[in-house]
Design a protein around this motif. Sequence first.
Motif, mmCIF file in Angstrom:
data_model
loop_
_atom_site.group_PDB
_atom_site.id
_atom_site.type_symbol
_atom_site.label_atom_id
_atom_site.label_comp_id
_atom_site.label_asym_id
_atom_site.label_seq_id
_atom_site.Cartn_x
_atom_site.Cartn_y
_atom_site.Cartn_z
ATOM 1 N N LEU A 46 0.851 -1.200 0.000
ATOM 2 C CA LEU A 46 0.000 0.000 0.000
ATOM 3 C C LEU A 46 0.885 1.248 0.000
ATOM 4 C CD1 LEU A 46 -2.620 -1.221 2.651
ATOM 5 C CD2 LEU A 46 -2.955 -1.011 0.170
ATOM 6 N N PRO A 47 0.359 2.361 -0.536
ATOM 7 C CA PRO A 47 1.179 3.583 -0.592
ATOM 8 C C PRO A 47 1.492 4.130 0.807
ATOM 9 C CG PRO A 47 -0.926 3.860 -1.759
ATOM 10 C CD PRO A 47 -0.981 2.539 -1.079
ATOM 11 N N LEU A 48 2.584 4.863 0.869
ATOM 12 C CA LEU A 48 3.004 5.483 2.138
ATOM 13 C C LEU A 48 1.893 6.401 2.652
ATOM 14 C CD1 LEU A 48 5.526 5.803 3.974
ATOM 15 C CD2 LEU A 48 6.152 7.775 2.560
ATOM 16 N N SER A 49 1.687 6.400 3.948
ATOM 17 C CA SER A 49 0.694 7.296 4.568
ATOM 18 C C SER A 49 1.035 8.747 4.192
ATOM 19 C CB SER A 49 0.764 7.103 6.086
ATOM 20 O OG SER A 49 0.801 8.326 6.764
ATOM 21 N N SER A 50 0.018 9.528 3.825
ATOM 22 C CA SER A 50 0.318 10.896 3.390
ATOM 23 C C SER A 50 0.807 11.745 4.567
ATOM 24 C CB SER A 50 -0.893 11.528 2.704
ATOM 25 O OG SER A 50 -1.991 11.417 3.541
ATOM 26 N N PHE A 51 0.333 11.434 5.770
ATOM 27 C CA PHE A 51 0.785 12.193 6.947
ATOM 28 C C PHE A 51 2.285 11.950 7.201
ATOM 29 C CE2 PHE A 51 1.235 13.074 11.506
ATOM 30 C CZ PHE A 51 0.659 14.331 11.549
ATOM 31 N N VAL A 52 2.689 10.706 6.999
ATOM 32 C CA VAL A 52 4.108 10.362 7.177
ATOM 33 C C VAL A 52 4.933 11.061 6.090
ATOM 34 C CG1 VAL A 52 5.789 8.472 7.016
ATOM 35 C CG2 VAL A 52 3.679 8.166 8.323
ATOM 36 N N ALA A 53 4.431 10.996 4.846
ATOM 37 C CA ALA A 53 5.158 11.616 3.728
ATOM 38 C C ALA A 53 5.321 13.114 3.982
ATOM 39 C CB ALA A 53 4.407 11.363 2.431
ATOM 40 N N GLU A 54 4.270 13.752 4.492
ATOM 41 C CA GLU A 54 4.366 15.199 4.781
ATOM 42 C C GLU A 54 5.443 15.471 5.831
ATOM 43 O OE1 GLU A 54 0.385 16.337 5.880
ATOM 44 O OE2 GLU A 54 -0.321 15.782 3.874
ATOM 45 N N GLY A 55 5.536 14.601 6.809
ATOM 46 C CA GLY A 55 6.556 14.759 7.858
ATOM 47 C C GLY A 55 7.959 14.723 7.258
ATOM 48 N N ILE A 56 8.164 13.812 6.300
ATOM 49 C CA ILE A 56 9.486 13.675 5.670
ATOM 50 C C ILE A 56 9.775 14.905 4.800
ATOM 51 C CG2 ILE A 56 10.856 12.310 4.023
ATOM 52 C CD1 ILE A 56 9.220 9.838 4.967
ATOM 53 N N VAL A 57 8.782 15.294 4.007
ATOM 54 C CA VAL A 57 8.972 16.422 3.084
ATOM 55 C C VAL A 57 9.242 17.706 3.883
ATOM 56 C CG1 VAL A 57 7.781 17.874 1.387
ATOM 57 C CG2 VAL A 57 7.623 15.383 1.232
ATOM 58 N N ARG A 58 8.484 17.870 4.967
ATOM 59 C CA ARG A 58 8.671 19.065 5.805
ATOM 60 C C ARG A 58 10.115 19.113 6.344
ATOM 61 N NH1 ARG A 58 5.463 18.066 9.936
ATOM 62 N NH2 ARG A 58 3.696 17.741 8.561
ATOM 63 N N ALA A 59 10.616 17.969 6.734
ATOM 64 C CA ALA A 59 11.978 17.921 7.300
ATOM 65 C C ALA A 59 13.008 18.278 6.228
ATOM 66 C CB ALA A 59 12.266 16.532 7.857
ATOM 67 N N VAL A 60 12.782 17.805 5.005
ATOM 68 C CA VAL A 60 13.725 18.119 3.922
ATOM 69 C C VAL A 60 13.674 19.617 3.634
ATOM 70 C CG1 VAL A 60 14.320 17.710 1.503
ATOM 71 C CG2 VAL A 60 13.548 15.807 2.919
ATOM 72 N N GLN A 61 12.446 20.166 3.589
ATOM 73 C CA GLN A 61 12.317 21.608 3.314
ATOM 74 C C GLN A 61 12.983 22.443 4.403
ATOM 75 O OE1 GLN A 61 8.154 21.778 2.606
ATOM 76 N NE2 GLN A 61 8.402 21.681 0.367
ATOM 77 N N GLU A 62 12.798 22.013 5.630
ATOM 78 C CA GLU A 62 13.417 22.691 6.772
ATOM 79 C C GLU A 62 14.947 22.767 6.559
ATOM 80 O OE1 GLU A 62 12.388 20.423 10.291
ATOM 81 O OE2 GLU A 62 14.141 21.239 11.334
ATOM 82 N N GLY A 288 9.822 11.272 9.628
ATOM 83 C CA GLY A 288 8.714 10.475 9.086
ATOM 84 C C GLY A 288 8.265 9.419 10.089
ATOM 85 N N ALA A 289 9.246 8.760 10.712
ATOM 86 C CA ALA A 289 8.911 7.742 11.720
ATOM 87 C C ALA A 289 8.151 8.383 12.880
ATOM 88 C CB ALA A 289 10.195 7.077 12.217
ATOM 89 N N GLU A 290 8.595 9.573 13.262
ATOM 90 C CA GLU A 290 7.916 10.299 14.348
ATOM 91 C C GLU A 290 6.449 10.577 13.941
ATOM 92 O OE1 GLU A 290 8.844 14.446 14.601
ATOM 93 O OE2 GLU A 290 8.608 14.499 16.783
ATOM 94 N N ALA A 291 6.266 10.990 12.665
ATOM 95 C CA ALA A 291 4.905 11.295 12.196
ATOM 96 C C ALA A 291 4.002 10.064 12.287
ATOM 97 C CB ALA A 291 4.957 11.816 10.761
ATOM 98 N N SER A 292 4.586 8.870 12.035
ATOM 99 C CA SER A 292 3.760 7.651 12.074
ATOM 100 C C SER A 292 3.286 7.346 13.491
ATOM 101 C CB SER A 292 4.532 6.460 11.508
ATOM 102 O OG SER A 292 5.466 5.971 12.463
ATOM 103 N N LEU A 293 3.908 8.001 14.484
ATOM 104 C CA LEU A 293 3.515 7.761 15.881
ATOM 105 C C LEU A 293 2.590 8.849 16.417
ATOM 106 C CD1 LEU A 293 7.059 6.697 17.132
ATOM 107 C CD2 LEU A 293 5.106 5.187 16.780
ATOM 108 N N GLN A 294 2.400 9.897 15.586
ATOM 109 C CA GLN A 294 1.469 10.950 16.009
ATOM 110 C C GLN A 294 0.048 10.513 15.685
ATOM 111 O OE1 GLN A 294 3.344 14.133 13.918
ATOM 112 N NE2 GLN A 294 4.776 14.581 15.600
#
Length: 404
Positions: A46-62, A288-294
């Motif tokens: 299944l595709p990656l959770s969008s909430f997790v993906a946002e967490g990763i993208v946000r970190a890269v942008q940061e 991203g891992a942190e986002a999966s726990l939120q």
Amino acid sequence: MAQLNSSFAQLEGTYIFTLIEERLQALEQSVPRDKILNFGIGDVALPLSSFVAEGIVRAVQEMTTVEGIHGYGPSDGYPFLKSAIREAEFSSLGIKEEEIFISDGANSDVVNILDLFSEDTSIAIMSPSYPVYVKACTLKGMRNVDLLPCLEEHGFSPQIPEKKYDLIYLCSPNNPTGVALTHRELANWVDYAKKHESILLVDAAYASFIRSKEVPASIYSIEGAKECAIECRSFSKSAGFTALRCAYAVIPQNLMIRQGEKRVSLASFWKSRQNIKSNGVSYPIQRGAEASLQKLGQREVREQVDSYLQLAAKLKGALQTCGFTCYGGVDSPYLWVKTPLGVSSWEFFESLLKKCYLLSIPGCGFGKEGEGFVRFSCFSTREKIDLALNSLQSLRGNHVICSC
Ligand code: PLP
């Protein structure tokens, strides 16, 4: 010229997926590749959770800002992730952040932990189980390794041995049988470990699939486990991180090992080992891992795990209706299907492939005790399971599959 590590010569057997590929090539005429329904590999579907993906993208942008520069992180993980893990998974179990060590995979942890043990450590490993444990011991030159058979007559649980072992690999829920150890069984292992001063290495890569009341989510809910158990968890199967890579090992500070005549805490040596041999997991992946726990992330990844479990129940029902004896699929995405009488794992594998286009894994690929079974992975989609059900329906009342 340098000499190759002689342990490579001791590695037994070809990797199971290589053997399967060879069989597929041999069957190319009778089994067209595009018709095969793959229930072999235990990888996310299944595709990656969008909430997790946002967490990763946000970190890269940061990281594109001066304030957000991140260089090397701590080799055993950022405090923000340790804190999120402690809160989400161990809040009532008394595990501290400094007892959690982030890594790039449970595979790495179950292999690398051997760096902490002397070569004459006596080791017991469940069989059938994740093949990496045995191979890692062989490569490391561990001289004293025995298998603990997990047989059908014991519900595929390893029996407590008479002999004393220093280190015991327990995989729960187990890959491939799909069977998880109950509270009572784990408590018996903790008693054994305390009696013999053993260490239990619990590979709980599939912990997020546990649904049975009698199966604890963590060994640390058992009294005394913090003095004898290491627990390895992973985001691979719980949150679809097989390509992203993030996991963790819990090593409680009260878990001791002998150094000469002294008893020393194992955790500090693991920290040193990680400092020497790893520069840690990347910052965005840990975010991203942190986002999966939120809360939102947890909801999304839980839905995926539930979906795999529903598919497992569906496929299990269909296989049982066809008359097959089938285990697992309750606390795990894996089904462990018994071959018909007198039919080997490989024969059954081939028969399912030729007659139903279903790709499984022969159980003997997970250890000698896996002979007589095949594994189905239900990391799959509804569409694929429906195709499998249709395919199996053609077998009902027709025992052609049994006459390989
Ligand atoms: N442990 C078990 C029992 C597994 O089945 C797997 C992967 O299939 C792993 C560990 C590897 O996990 P990771 O992706 O975190 O390295």
